[in-house]
Design a protein around this motif. Sequence first.
Motif, PDB file in Angstrom:
ATOM      1  N   HIS A   1      36.086  32.128  38.990  1.00  0.00           N
ATOM      2  CA  HIS A   1      35.637  32.351  40.373  1.00  0.00           C
ATOM      3  C   HIS A   1      36.007  31.192  41.297  1.00  0.00           C
ATOM      4  CE1 HIS A   1      32.136  29.977  38.929  1.00  0.00           C
ATOM      5  NE2 HIS A   1      32.038  29.595  40.196  1.00  0.00           N
TER       6      HIS A   1
ATOM      7  N   GLU B   1      33.141  40.620  50.875  1.00  0.00           N
ATOM      8  CA  GLU B   1      32.460  41.348  49.802  1.00  0.00           C
ATOM      9  C   GLU B   1      32.950  40.874  48.438  1.00  0.00           C
ATOM     10  OE1 GLU B   1      31.580  45.906  48.226  1.00  0.00           O
ATOM     11  OE2 GLU B   1      32.856  45.589  49.981  1.00  0.00           O
ATOM     12  N   SER B   2      34.244  40.656  48.309  1.00  0.00           N
ATOM     13  CA  SER B   2      34.803  40.158  47.041  1.00  0.00           C
ATOM     14  C   SER B   2      34.232  38.784  46.707  1.00  0.00           C
ATOM     15  CB  SER B   2      36.331  40.077  47.126  1.00  0.00           C
ATOM     16  OG  SER B   2      36.887  41.343  47.357  1.00  0.00           O
TER      17      SER B   2
ATOM     18  N   ASN C   1      30.591  39.048  45.622  1.00  0.00           N
ATOM     19  CA  ASN C   1      30.536  39.574  44.255  1.00  0.00           C
ATOM     20  C   ASN C   1      30.796  38.472  43.236  1.00  0.00           C
ATOM     21  OD1 ASN C   1      29.963  42.197  43.170  1.00  0.00           O
ATOM     22  ND2 ASN C   1      31.445  43.038  44.618  1.00  0.00           N
TER      23      ASN C   1
ATOM     24  N   PHE D   1      27.769  36.202  43.178  1.00  0.00           N
ATOM     25  CA  PHE D   1      26.619  36.861  42.537  1.00  0.00           C
ATOM     26  C   PHE D   1      26.747  36.757  41.017  1.00  0.00           C
ATOM     27  CE2 PHE D   1      24.665  40.577  40.547  1.00  0.00           C
ATOM     28  CZ  PHE D   1      23.364  40.489  41.032  1.00  0.00           C
ATOM     29  N   ASP D   2      27.943  37.038  40.508  1.00  0.00           N
ATOM     30  CA  ASP D   2      28.165  36.945  39.056  1.00  0.00           C
ATOM     31  C   ASP D   2      27.967  35.512  38.564  1.00  0.00           C
ATOM     32  OD1 ASP D   2      28.722  39.634  38.998  1.00  0.00           O
ATOM     33  OD2 ASP D   2      30.905  39.388  39.033  1.00  0.00           O
TER      34      ASP D   2
ATOM     35  N   THR E   1      31.461  48.919  47.845  1.00  0.00           N
ATOM     36  CA  THR E   1      31.020  49.346  46.509  1.00  0.00           C
ATOM     37  C   THR E   1      29.583  48.926  46.206  1.00  0.00           C
ATOM     38  OG1 THR E   1      31.946  47.339  45.519  1.00  0.00           O
ATOM     39  CG2 THR E   1      33.366  49.279  45.591  1.00  0.00           C
ATOM     40  N   ASP E   2      29.087  47.917  46.923  1.00  0.00           N
ATOM     41  CA  ASP E   2      27.734  47.417  46.669  1.00  0.00           C
ATOM     42  C   ASP E   2      27.052  47.033  47.985  1.00  0.00           C
ATOM     43  OD1 ASP E   2      27.719  47.112  43.577  1.00  0.00           O
ATOM     44  OD2 ASP E   2      29.550  46.069  44.186  1.00  0.00           O
TER      45      ASP E   2
ATOM     46  N   PHE F   1      24.372  44.131  49.174  1.00  0.00           N
ATOM     47  CA  PHE F   1      23.726  42.894  48.742  1.00  0.00           C
ATOM     48  C   PHE F   1      22.520  42.612  49.637  1.00  0.00           C
ATOM     49  CE2 PHE F   1      28.070  42.550  47.251  1.00  0.00           C
ATOM     50  CZ  PHE F   1      27.890  42.121  45.932  1.00  0.00           C
TER      51      PHE F   1
ATOM     52  N   LYS G   1      21.599  42.798  44.067  1.00  0.00           N
ATOM     53  CA  LYS G   1      22.773  43.658  44.217  1.00  0.00           C
ATOM     54  C   LYS G   1      22.359  45.108  43.987  1.00  0.00           C
ATOM     55  CE  LYS G   1      27.468  44.056  42.264  1.00  0.00           C
ATOM     56  NZ  LYS G   1      28.401  43.425  41.299  1.00  0.00           N
TER      57      LYS G   1
ATOM     58  N   LYS H   1      23.720  48.993  43.778  1.00  0.00           N
ATOM     59  CA  LYS H   1      24.934  49.784  43.594  1.00  0.00           C
ATOM     60  C   LYS H   1      25.044  50.839  44.687  1.00  0.00           C
ATOM     61  CE  LYS H   1      28.708  50.732  41.393  1.00  0.00           C
ATOM     62  NZ  LYS H   1      29.813  49.748  41.416  1.00  0.00           N
TER      63      LYS H   1
END
Length: 861
Positions: free
Chosen positions: A327, A366-367, A370, A373-374, A505-506, A508, A521, A523
């Motif tokens: 990341h 958004e990417s 994500n 978040f991970d 796609t999500d 937040f 998060k 879905k």
Amino acid sequence: MKHNLIIFFFLIFGSCFSQDLEEAIYVATEAFNANRNPETFSKLLNKETNFKPQLKTKDHYFAYLFLLVNKANHLDNINQQTKAIVAYEAALDVYNQQELNKVYTYNITEYCLKPLGILYNKVGDYTNAENTIKHYLFLAEKQKDNPNKISGTINLAQLYYTIGKFESASTVAKNGLNTNGLTASQKQKLIQINVNCQIALNLISSTEDIPTKNNVEAYNLNTLETDYNLAIKTKKHKQALQHLNKIISKAYNNTSSSRMLAKLHVKKAQLHYKLDQSEASLTELKGALKFLIPNQDYDGLPKKETLYPENTFIDIFDLLAVLQPNHNNALACYDLSFYVSNLLTSTLTSQEAKLIHLSANRKRSESCINLLFDAFQTTTNTTYIELAFNYAEQNKGAILKEMVGKKTLLERYPEDSLLIQEGYFLKQQARLTNTLIKAQYQQNGIQTDTVSQALTTVSRTLKQLQENINNKYSESRDTSASIQQLQSKLKQDNALLVEYFYGETDVFQFIISDKTVALNKIKKDSVFDQSIAKYIDYFNNSSAINNNIPNFTADAFNLYQLLQFDTTSVSKNVIIITDGFLNFIPFESLLSQKTNTTSYSKMPFVANTQTLAYNTSALLYLNNSDFKYTDSVLGVFPVFENSNATLTYSLNEAESIDKQTNAKFLMHQAATKNDALQQAKNYGVLHLSTHASSGTFNIPANIDFIDQKLFLNDLYSLDLNNQLVVLSACETGIGRLTKGEGSMNLVRGFQYAGIENILFSLWKINDLSTSKLMASFYKNYNTTKSPFAANHLSKLDYLNDPSISNVKKSPYYWSAFMYYGHLTPITPTSKTKYILFTFIGLGIALLLWIIIRRRKNGQHT
């Protein structure tokens, strides 16, 4: 005789001097053109500095125009697009201001307007690109200049295709095919653009569809470009790669530009990625970078200082990010994309051009969120949440925040001439844009061209001012919201902030209290989308909820859980930063528990336990000024008597306001737009009780006065200073959704004009219910001195009013009004203060009694 000789001497000397300067400019320019390199270019720039102060005659300026055009052409060739644009713009200013068209025959379209339009397109300044192309199309039409008319048509069609206006591009291309004098290659270009548009619009799915659906004469339609686009559209990636390889070979043979070759290699890299060929994809991306920045080592990422405003860089770094193993590397790539995007947008002055770039930035954000978040899930390090929050905030009313920042800077430095000029030209730009919208709607070609050119001129002035202001006030470019500052403000407001980021796609959810930060998060699948759409539909008409109360209560609780709004239940006061379709959700109407009751007053609405305020961005909430209570109200009530649009209960609303405040009213025919806006400056509260519309694709959101409409774009040119604006009208919080900016509604317009505290509606609401809510709002406003509290209490009063039937207590009637602004605490009344002082006195007396008792007991022992 002596005086005549002196005059003759000066005339001869002046003439010689004039010719010498003119010739010197031509000689310097031709010497540079004969051998273009950094050294000769530097010499040309030095000479230009000496020439400029001496320019006096038309001949001087015409020679200088020649220098500027060649300078711009060279800057474009060495990838200095921004500087090239400045040079072309300077050339155009010289041509227009000196009226050289009246003295010389010079093809300003060929040597200046056309390359300038192409450059605007390259750097993403699509508004100026469109205005410039349309201008030389207008000139070509007027002068019956078919060659430039044809090239302008091709460039305009290509521009529309680039920015995704496929229908407009197709229309322009088809119309262009009717132009006389088309060469075979020009005809091919127009047909190809038309075919590309129809593929993008899903009107063509195979080459067999083209002759019938294209509606133009078949002409070499089965091209490599068509085959490639069809393969991409149908996701046949191997076939697309085969076609692309042939296109690339052809491009090399035709010695295409480095920029074009770089773009082709990026497309090839994207196909390799889709075919799971990561190494091949990386190789192609490195090759693309070599075309854009020659003589550089690409074992790592390029340095920022080697980058320049070019969209292809963004495509490269976005794909590089996806290919990274961790990341940190991916974020470094995305940050380079954001950097280039900022380079592209830093010189933009129109909202329309900025909005196109914001859409791409949002997907990238958004990417990044994500990835972070991970990373947080793995490490539980809250620093990742703070970074993710910054990416989310980048896409919350970015243009609105920029404008609010400009106004704040002017308030801090009210005597700064640069800031004063910028404010003036920003207003002029807004007024011209509004005029342009009307001219285009009325299909007034002459006015459209005149206004477009005026807008381009204003844009050039604003760019120069913007550069000078940024150099002088570097802090003005910071539009981030510090978590620590937010927590301090939340502690002061005894509140919690929840911010949503509505991705592709999500979704937040950021939750920030005075002590903690959290990130959830959600879905965004078909179930989520259907739940949102279904809930919004409940408020399309007054009977949707009443017709099936059990379904509504189940859906209201389901959405409460789906949006994880239970995470906010620990706080009485909540500030919500909505996003996407969540902008149209009245959170007060959600149910915090399951219920079987059909009595609305007994339902566990969020409104019963929490007081909510909304905003476009956490930064706007953070920078809100303290609300200063005022009962000075200007009420604007057109009423529209004796028409189909009569607001019968509007008079009741005015009467209730009159009882609670010190109000002046503009009623009936007196409720004109100009009078209302002029007099509003003298009142703390502006109350508009009228009709409004969320607008259409072509017509912006607007609100009615008795004589005319106030459009969203009108608000962009206003400076308002009211403490509170109440929009007692339909759909004032609804508008066209734009990625990265939000809803283009009237609320945004009033915020843009300087209003921080606004009460507004989400849908068309019954005017009787509105009058009751407004009566209650102003009664509570008078008592609490807080619009934040008054809006909440007015809803509770409505729900608990025994005179209102259960049917009329549906959330449709009471939850439409939402509040943006300061979380002003309730100001205690004199009675409350008396009770408070009594308890304090009793507490002190009790404390003294305990101390005395202890001392006595101590002495006794």
